[in-house]
Design a protein around this motif. Structure first.
Motif, PDB file in Angstrom:
ATOM      1  N   CYS A 205       0.816  -1.221   0.000  1.00 49.38           N
ATOM      2  CA  CYS A 205       0.000   0.000   0.000  1.00 49.38           C
ATOM      3  C   CYS A 205       0.848   1.268   0.000  1.00 49.38           C
ATOM      4  O   CYS A 205       0.369   2.334   0.405  1.00 49.38           O
ATOM      5  CB  CYS A 205      -0.929   0.011   1.208  1.00 49.38           C
ATOM      6  SG  CYS A 205      -2.060  -1.401   1.258  1.00 49.38           S
ATOM      7  N   GLU A 206       2.097   1.155  -0.432  1.00 49.82           N
ATOM      8  CA  GLU A 206       2.978   2.321  -0.382  1.00 49.82           C
ATOM      9  C   GLU A 206       2.540   3.426  -1.337  1.00 49.82           C
ATOM     10  O   GLU A 206       2.962   4.573  -1.181  1.00 49.82           O
ATOM     11  CB  GLU A 206       4.418   1.908  -0.669  1.00 49.82           C
ATOM     12  CG  GLU A 206       5.021   1.055   0.452  1.00 49.82           C
ATOM     13  CD  GLU A 206       6.504   0.818   0.259  1.00 49.82           C
ATOM     14  OE1 GLU A 206       7.032   1.226  -0.808  1.00 49.82           O
ATOM     15  OE2 GLU A 206       7.125   0.224   1.150  1.00 49.82           O
ATOM     16  N   SER A 207       1.704   3.085  -2.303  1.00 50.76           N
ATOM     17  CA  SER A 207       1.189   4.125  -3.198  1.00 50.76           C
ATOM     18  C   SER A 207       0.090   4.940  -2.509  1.00 50.76           C
ATOM     19  O   SER A 207      -0.292   6.004  -3.006  1.00 50.76           O
ATOM     20  CB  SER A 207       0.626   3.504  -4.477  1.00 50.76           C
ATOM     21  OG  SER A 207      -0.433   2.600  -4.182  1.00 50.76           O
ATOM     22  N   ASP A 208      -0.413   4.446  -1.375  1.00 49.38           N
ATOM     23  CA  ASP A 208      -1.454   5.147  -0.622  1.00 49.38           C
ATOM     24  C   ASP A 208      -0.869   5.933   0.546  1.00 49.38           C
ATOM     25  O   ASP A 208      -1.192   7.100   0.738  1.00 49.38           O
ATOM     26  CB  ASP A 208      -2.485   4.153  -0.078  1.00 49.38           C
ATOM     27  CG  ASP A 208      -3.296   3.499  -1.184  1.00 49.38           C
ATOM     28  OD1 ASP A 208      -4.009   4.236  -1.881  1.00 49.38           O
ATOM     29  OD2 ASP A 208      -3.206   2.274  -1.346  1.00 49.38           O
ATOM     30  N   ARG A 224       0.217   9.597   0.246  1.00 47.00           N
ATOM     31  CA  ARG A 224       0.728   9.902  -1.093  1.00 47.00           C
ATOM     32  C   ARG A 224      -0.319  10.638  -1.908  1.00 47.00           C
ATOM     33  O   ARG A 224      -1.512  10.272  -1.871  1.00 47.00           O
ATOM     34  CB  ARG A 224       1.121   8.603  -1.812  1.00 47.00           C
ATOM     35  CG  ARG A 224       2.248   7.840  -1.119  1.00 47.00           C
ATOM     36  CD  ARG A 224       3.520   8.652  -1.076  1.00 47.00           C
ATOM     37  NE  ARG A 224       4.589   7.961  -0.378  1.00 47.00           N
ATOM     38  CZ  ARG A 224       5.442   7.136  -0.978  1.00 47.00           C
ATOM     39  NH1 ARG A 224       5.327   6.863  -2.257  1.00 47.00           N
ATOM     40  NH2 ARG A 224       6.398   6.556  -0.272  1.00 47.00           N
ATOM     41  N   ASP A 226      -2.645  11.808  -5.016  1.00 48.31           N
ATOM     42  CA  ASP A 226      -3.264  11.030  -6.113  1.00 48.31           C
ATOM     43  C   ASP A 226      -2.499  11.208  -7.405  1.00 48.31           C
ATOM     44  O   ASP A 226      -1.954  12.271  -7.679  1.00 48.31           O
ATOM     45  CB  ASP A 226      -4.725  11.470  -6.307  1.00 48.31           C
ATOM     46  CG  ASP A 226      -5.560  11.150  -5.080  1.00 48.31           C
ATOM     47  OD1 ASP A 226      -5.184  10.225  -4.331  1.00 48.31           O
ATOM     48  OD2 ASP A 226      -6.576  11.852  -4.874  1.00 48.31           O
TER      49      ASP A 226
END
Length: 226
Positions: A205-208, A224, A226
């Motif tokens: 979930c590192e993109s979140d 992070r 959008d």
């Protein structure tokens, strides 16, 4: 919305408090004695406690003292006693505010809102971290595809605390005090263990979001863009 635990052996008082606070959007949990209330608070997140002094099994004084072991939750006492000595005793045990029966329900609502504001407790029961939702009522993480994951209570509390204030630095001692309580006697490295587990659970979930270590100071959560 914020979860309020109402503890009073008088069912009519509990109903009055519930009706007025539910009308303002609060989630209300009712208990008729201190023992039941303490058992509930030990296993569930509670944002604020409203309690009476004179109750069977465990009175409000003892309950207040035990609740303080869980950390900095607002406590409002409602009692038939109005003597200054009782108010002083309540404040010494950790009560934040005090109302004497009979009370104005509108004033109660205002005092509850003021206490939550003072403690900077969000009235929302959900927060968004990118595409992930944290549901504080169920200790669940809800993913965008509808899947859910239930976290252990302390892990959820750590993540919710960080996620409610993205970008804000929290020291280990701050997290210990607010989640484990000021009387916690364990090592503050407990926080590190919980952070490690959270990172392991959310490696995909590192993109979140991500939990950042500020060396020598503590942790902060970064959402992070959008």
């Amino acid at each position: 919305m914020a979860k309020v635990l109402v503890v009073d052996d008088d069912a009519h008082i509990r109903e009055l408090v519930r009706l007025y606070l539910e009308d303002e959007g609060f989630e209300i949990i009712e208990k008729s004695n201190g023992e039941e209330a303490l058992q509930y608070a030990e296993n569930h997140i509670v944002d604020l406690v409203i309690l009476d002094i004179m109750m069977p099994k465990m009175d409000g004084w003892v309950l207040c003292e035990n609740l303080r072991a869980f950390g900095e939750m607002p406590i409002l006492m409602i009692t038939a006693k109005g003597e200054a000595t009782d108010r002083i005793k309540g404040f010494k045990l950790g009560t934040d505010d005090y109302l004497v029966k009979p009370f104005d329900p509108v004033e109660l609502v205002l005092r509850v809102k003021a206490l939550l504001k003072r403690y900077r407790i969000s009235t929302a029961s959900e927060i968004q971290l990118g595409t992930i939702t944290l549901d504080r009522k169920r200790y669940q993480v809800i993913y965008s595809n509808g899947q859910t994951m239930t976290l252990p209570m302390k892990e959820f509390e750590v993540l919710y605390k960080l996620g409610s204030n993205p970008g804000q630095l929290f020291t280990r001692s701050h997290l210990i005090e607010h989640i484990w309580g000021i009387d916690y006697e364990g090592d503050d490295r407990t926080v590190d263990v919980h952070i490690k587990r959270l990172r392991e659970r959310f490696t995909d979930c590192e993109s979140d979001f991500r939990i950042v270590t500020i060396r020598g100071l503590g942790y902060r959560l970064e959402v992070r863009p959008d």
